[in-house]
Design an enzyme around this catalytic site. Structure first.
Site, PDB file in Angstrom:
ATOM      1  N   ASP A 157       0.831  -1.211   0.000  1.00 43.25           N
ATOM      2  CA  ASP A 157       0.000   0.000   0.000  1.00 43.25           C
ATOM      3  C   ASP A 157       0.865   1.261   0.000  1.00 43.25           C
ATOM      4  OD1 ASP A 157      -2.510  -1.372   0.088  1.00 43.25           O
ATOM      5  OD2 ASP A 157      -2.154  -1.779   2.195  1.00 43.25           O
TER       6      ASP A 157
ATOM      7  N   GLU B 230      -9.308  -2.225   4.377  1.00 41.53           N
ATOM      8  CA  GLU B 230      -8.925  -1.909   5.754  1.00 41.53           C
ATOM      9  C   GLU B 230      -9.900  -0.929   6.393  1.00 41.53           C
ATOM     10  OE1 GLU B 230      -4.107  -2.331   4.962  1.00 41.53           O
ATOM     11  OE2 GLU B 230      -5.060  -0.364   4.993  1.00 41.53           O
TER      12      GLU B 230
END
Length: 253
Positions: free
Chosen positions: A38, A137
């Site tokens: 990420d 997330e």
């Protein structure tokens, strides 16, 4: 999962980054580089959008492992400036002040320490903090409130984890980072999927149907060939983390 034109997505995100920086009158961005996919993807997007001279990578290890090497690899591959700040002395001082921390609490302090350092550097340089959270997330609450969940802008926030992998491949993120097991690097051996209790690929398939399509739980289970308990598990993650996705609220007076 939904079908995306990933080249168009990259253009949209890089345009968003440029507009956000210009609109704020900022001189660039600061990105926390963990060695994971990420943060690597955000760094690549930022460098593409702004030019490498306007991106600072901040590497903030608590202990030295492969993640540190991977974080350096990202910065050096891009040619961006970066700094390595060992957060262990800072976290240890917090722990002494509190009188001891369990593993989870220490992980939260680590994430919030990194946030403070990111903003300290951004403020000193008239820059913005780019967050690295993805949609998987955020929807499940798999982030530390006011820690890695804190940023000025979050380029990946509407992309599921499995979609971030596709973006990373197109951007040329090093293969060893794309292929490694996702981890927040909060303790030795920690992996995201172990903590979440489900693989990202299955999680994303469930989330997309549950949140984006509004499908019933039983229908999701049938379509994916899984038990309804797995779907209910994801539903609990989403519902139980709602407070993380909003600013503090108070009673109506």
């Amino acid at each position: 999962m939904r079908e995306l034109d990933y080249s168009a997505v990259i253009e949209r995100i890089t345009g968003f980054i440029r507009e956000s920086v210009d609109g704020a009158g900022a001189d660039g961005v600061v990105v926390g580089i963990s060695g994971g996919i990420d943060s690597a993807t955000v760094a690549y997007l930022a460098a593409k959008a702004l030019g490498k001279e306007k991106v600072l990578g901040l590497i903030m290890p608590y202990y030295e492992n492969r993640d540190l090497d991977d974080a350096r690899l990202v910065c050096e591959s891009l040619g961006i400036d970066y700094k390595v700040v060992n957060i262990k002395p800072i976290v240890d001082e917090f722990e002494r002040a509190v009188g001891g921390l369990d593993t989870k609490s220490r992980g939260n302090v680590m994430a919030r320490t990194r946030m403070v350092l990111l903003y300290a550097h951004a403020n000193a340089m008239n820059r913005l903090v780019l967050g690295t959270s993805n949609r998987s997330e955020v929807l499940t609450g798999y982030f530390t409130k006011w820690g890695d969940g804190a940023s000025d802008y979050a380029p990946l926030i509407n992309l599921y984890k499995t979609e971030v992998w596709e973006i990373a491949k197109l951007l040329g993120v090093p293969e060893r980072i794309i292929e490694k097991k996702p981890s927040a690097g909060l303790w030795e051996g920690q992996t995201d999927e172990d903590e979440l209790g489900i693989s990202y690929r299955l999680l994303d398939e469930i989330l997309w149907r549950m949140v984006d399509l509004g499908m019933e739980k039983a229908e999701i289970a049938r379509e994916l060939g899984i038990s309804i308990e797995r779907v209910e598990y994801v539903e609990r993650l989403v519902r139980g983390s709602e407070h993380k996705r909003r600013l503090p609220v108070g009673p109506t007076l």
